[in-house]
Design a protein around this motif. Sequence first.
Motif, PDB file in Angstrom:
ATOM      1  N   ALA A  50       0.862  -1.179   0.000  1.00 15.40           N
ATOM      2  CA  ALA A  50       0.000   0.000   0.000  1.00 15.40           C
ATOM      3  C   ALA A  50       0.899   1.229   0.000  1.00 15.40           C
ATOM      4  N   ALA A  51       0.506   2.255  -0.749  1.00 20.47           N
ATOM      5  CA  ALA A  51       1.302   3.483  -0.836  1.00 20.47           C
ATOM      6  C   ALA A  51       0.379   4.689  -0.860  1.00 20.47           C
ATOM      7  N   PHE A  52       0.892   5.808  -0.341  1.00 23.46           N
ATOM      8  CA  PHE A  52       0.140   7.068  -0.362  1.00 23.46           C
ATOM      9  C   PHE A  52       1.062   8.178  -0.841  1.00 23.46           C
ATOM     10  N   ASP A  53       0.558   8.970  -1.772  1.00 24.73           N
ATOM     11  CA  ASP A  53       1.343  10.073  -2.334  1.00 24.73           C
ATOM     12  C   ASP A  53       0.565  11.379  -2.164  1.00 24.73           C
ATOM     13  N   TYR A  54       1.258  12.393  -1.633  1.00 22.22           N
ATOM     14  CA  TYR A  54       0.667  13.725  -1.462  1.00 22.22           C
ATOM     15  C   TYR A  54       1.518  14.720  -2.234  1.00 22.22           C
ATOM     16  N   ASN A  55       0.961  15.232  -3.326  1.00 17.84           N
ATOM     17  CA  ASN A  55       1.662  16.198  -4.172  1.00 17.84           C
ATOM     18  C   ASN A  55       1.088  17.580  -3.863  1.00 17.84           C
ATOM     19  N   GLU A  56       1.852  18.355  -3.103  1.00 16.69           N
ATOM     20  CA  GLU A  56       1.393  19.674  -2.660  1.00 16.69           C
ATOM     21  C   GLU A  56       1.512  20.693  -3.788  1.00 16.69           C
ATOM     22  N   ASP A  57       0.425  21.388  -4.064  1.00 18.79           N
ATOM     23  CA  ASP A  57       0.397  22.399  -5.139  1.00 18.79           C
ATOM     24  C   ASP A  57       0.921  21.821  -6.452  1.00 18.79           C
ATOM     25  N   ALA A  58       0.361  20.698  -6.854  1.00 20.57           N
ATOM     26  CA  ALA A  58       0.763  20.083  -8.117  1.00 20.57           C
ATOM     27  C   ALA A  58       0.468  21.023  -9.275  1.00 20.57           C
ATOM     28  N   ALA A  59       1.368  21.033 -10.257  1.00 13.60           N
ATOM     29  CA  ALA A  59       1.230  21.950 -11.386  1.00 13.60           C
ATOM     30  C   ALA A  59       0.831  21.229 -12.675  1.00 13.60           C
ATOM     31  N   ARG A  60       0.994  19.892 -12.717  1.00 14.54           N
ATOM     32  CA  ARG A  60       0.705  19.138 -13.935  1.00 14.54           C
ATOM     33  C   ARG A  60      -0.553  18.297 -13.746  1.00 14.54           C
ATOM     34  N   SER A  61      -1.236  18.003 -14.827  1.00 16.65           N
ATOM     35  CA  SER A  61      -2.558  17.373 -14.756  1.00 16.65           C
ATOM     36  C   SER A  61      -2.534  16.003 -14.101  1.00 16.65           C
ATOM     37  N   ARG A  62      -1.406  15.303 -14.155  1.00 11.82           N
ATOM     38  CA  ARG A  62      -1.306  13.992 -13.508  1.00 11.82           C
ATOM     39  C   ARG A  62      -0.161  13.974 -12.489  1.00 11.82           C
ATOM     40  N   GLY A  63       0.066  15.112 -11.864  1.00  6.61           N
ATOM     41  CA  GLY A  63       1.113  15.177 -10.847  1.00  6.61           C
ATOM     42  C   GLY A  63       2.487  15.333 -11.451  1.00  6.61           C
ATOM     43  N   GLN A  64       3.200  14.196 -11.623  1.00  5.97           N
ATOM     44  CA  GLN A  64       4.526  14.214 -12.234  1.00  5.97           C
ATOM     45  C   GLN A  64       4.469  14.141 -13.757  1.00  5.97           C
ATOM     46  N   LEU A  65       3.284  13.974 -14.294  1.00  7.49           N
ATOM     47  CA  LEU A  65       3.116  13.818 -15.740  1.00  7.49           C
ATOM     48  C   LEU A  65       1.992  14.713 -16.234  1.00  7.49           C
ATOM     49  N   GLY A  66       1.881  14.849 -17.552  1.00  5.56           N
ATOM     50  CA  GLY A  66       0.785  15.614 -18.142  1.00  5.56           C
ATOM     51  C   GLY A  66       1.112  17.072 -18.369  1.00  5.56           C
ATOM     52  N   ASP A  67       0.122  17.809 -18.839  1.00  6.50           N
ATOM     53  CA  ASP A  67       0.297  19.224 -19.164  1.00  6.50           C
ATOM     54  C   ASP A  67       0.406  20.067 -17.893  1.00  6.50           C
ATOM     55  N   PHE A  68       1.169  21.155 -17.985  1.00  8.45           N
ATOM     56  CA  PHE A  68       1.163  22.168 -16.933  1.00  8.45           C
ATOM     57  C   PHE A  68      -0.131  22.977 -17.050  1.00  8.45           C
ATOM     58  N   SER A  89      -2.965  26.058 -15.561  1.00 11.80           N
ATOM     59  CA  SER A  89      -2.873  27.478 -15.190  1.00 11.80           C
ATOM     60  C   SER A  89      -3.024  27.695 -13.689  1.00 11.80           C
ATOM     61  N   GLU A  90      -3.525  26.705 -12.953  1.00  7.33           N
ATOM     62  CA  GLU A  90      -3.617  26.791 -11.500  1.00  7.33           C
ATOM     63  C   GLU A  90      -3.071  25.511 -10.883  1.00  7.33           C
ATOM     64  N   GLN A  91      -2.757  25.580  -9.583  1.00  8.49           N
ATOM     65  CA  GLN A  91      -2.203  24.437  -8.879  1.00  8.49           C
ATOM     66  C   GLN A  91      -3.242  23.845  -7.920  1.00  8.49           C
ATOM     67  N   ARG A  92      -3.109  22.569  -7.658  1.00  8.41           N
ATOM     68  CA  ARG A  92      -3.989  21.878  -6.734  1.00  8.41           C
ATOM     69  C   ARG A  92      -3.182  20.845  -5.937  1.00  8.41           C
ATOM     70  N   ASP A  93      -3.616  20.564  -4.722  1.00  7.64           N
ATOM     71  CA  ASP A  93      -3.062  19.426  -3.983  1.00  7.64           C
ATOM     72  C   ASP A  93      -3.664  18.148  -4.558  1.00  7.64           C
ATOM     73  N   LEU A  94      -2.814  17.151  -4.795  1.00  6.01           N
ATOM     74  CA  LEU A  94      -3.263  15.846  -5.274  1.00  6.01           C
ATOM     75  C   LEU A  94      -2.928  14.787  -4.230  1.00  6.01           C
ATOM     76  N   ARG A  95      -3.896  13.928  -3.944  1.00  6.27           N
ATOM     77  CA  ARG A  95      -3.677  12.828  -3.006  1.00  6.27           C
ATOM     78  C   ARG A  95      -4.009  11.524  -3.722  1.00  6.27           C
ATOM     79  N   THR A  96      -3.041  10.604  -3.746  1.00  8.10           N
ATOM     80  CA  THR A  96      -3.224   9.351  -4.481  1.00  8.10           C
ATOM     81  C   THR A  96      -2.903   8.170  -3.580  1.00  8.10           C
ATOM     82  N   PHE A  97      -3.815   7.216  -3.559  1.00  9.99           N
ATOM     83  CA  PHE A  97      -3.635   5.999  -2.765  1.00  9.99           C
ATOM     84  C   PHE A  97      -3.518   4.807  -3.701  1.00  9.99           C
TER      85      PHE A  97
END
Length: 396
Positions: free
Chosen positions: A246-264, A266-274
């Motif tokens: 089991a793993a949990f990832d918290y990407n604070e103020d993510a800038a890309r649509s899939r966190g580490q991947l995807g398009d940059f 215009s706004e940032q969001r926190d992403l939480r992935t389990f």
Amino acid sequence: MNYRKLTGTVFIFLTTILWSVSVSGQSINNSRFGKGLQFMAADSSFSLKFSTRFQTLYQGVTDPIAEEWDDRFLIRRARLKFEGFVYTPNLEYKIELGLSNNDIGSDLLPQFDFANNIVLDAVAKWHFAPRWELWVGQTKLPGNRERIISSQKMQFVDRSLLNGRFNIDRDAGVQLHHEHRIGEVIFREVASVSTGEGRNIAVNNYGGYDYTAKLEIFPFGEFEGDGAYVGSDVYREETPKLAIAAAFDYNEDAARSRGQLGDFLSEQRDLRTFFADAMFKYRGFSAMAEYANSTAPEGPVVLRTDEGIVEETFVTGSAFNIQGGYLFDTDWEVAARYTTYNPTEETGLRPQEQYTLGVSKYIVGHSLKVQSDITLQDQPGLENIYMYRWQLEIAL
């Protein structure tokens, strides 16, 4: 840097390394097909293992709108890998370069659209205490099992839709790895802090940082040949082996649509992935199941048109993947996979289901193999899409 310049740089880099090793009194040892070229310094101050591999892919897909068969041949992956130790066997390193168009990509910031994105891994691993390791550099994050399994060692031609939508891929930062045992049961824990924007980002940190934690349990002991991270039971486990994680990832103020991947965006969001996954192997039979769930507490949608159509959004929702196969004594394998993807309704993305049947021939394990699969893709409101793939893998 244009592509011709890039190719020349890689060639000079590779030639220099091999020439310097050959003229410095090194010796080649334990070199055989699938294991790369291995060198050891005369004074044992460093070691180098060099390996290379590529995948030649044919892919055909039905186009229900045009009622045509769209197909192509391409080099799916082409890699160079260098690994070994420096100064002491407790300080290891790994460098992996991707040379194909698919490896390089160009999904960085608009001003870097033509950047050459060739560095996949560049990481140092310090064994500073028994069963403790500190990793520093760029490499895969401790996310879902399917992503950690090398693209050389997959059970199918490529990874599933779950991985394509939610994997957290590679990032630059630090990782702390630990392993301990209670009887035959093995526990592995990983914690990491990384930049959150993915590989080869050369500008200042665009948002916050990414934090990942993972726990993995092996109830029946370790797999043969690190088989918990290898597709198919190519080692034919003599006793049942199971890995649960089991793993949990918290990407604070993510800038890309899939966190580490995807398009940059215009706004940032926190992403939480389990993530949760399991791998089982026994005497040629293998099975793997994965679940992923990603959320953006502030809402995934960043931008809409005046008509209310989603123009920019983070990819959130859930996915489930299960697959299994049997490897016969002839080294032929038959495998099947089912994947379901359910995006958050607000994003406007379409849910999908995929059914895949694969046949593989392992000539020299995962170092020389031929794989093919056929996939049915079902999307509500659209006609079904069929995809056929055939791939040859050669790894020296």
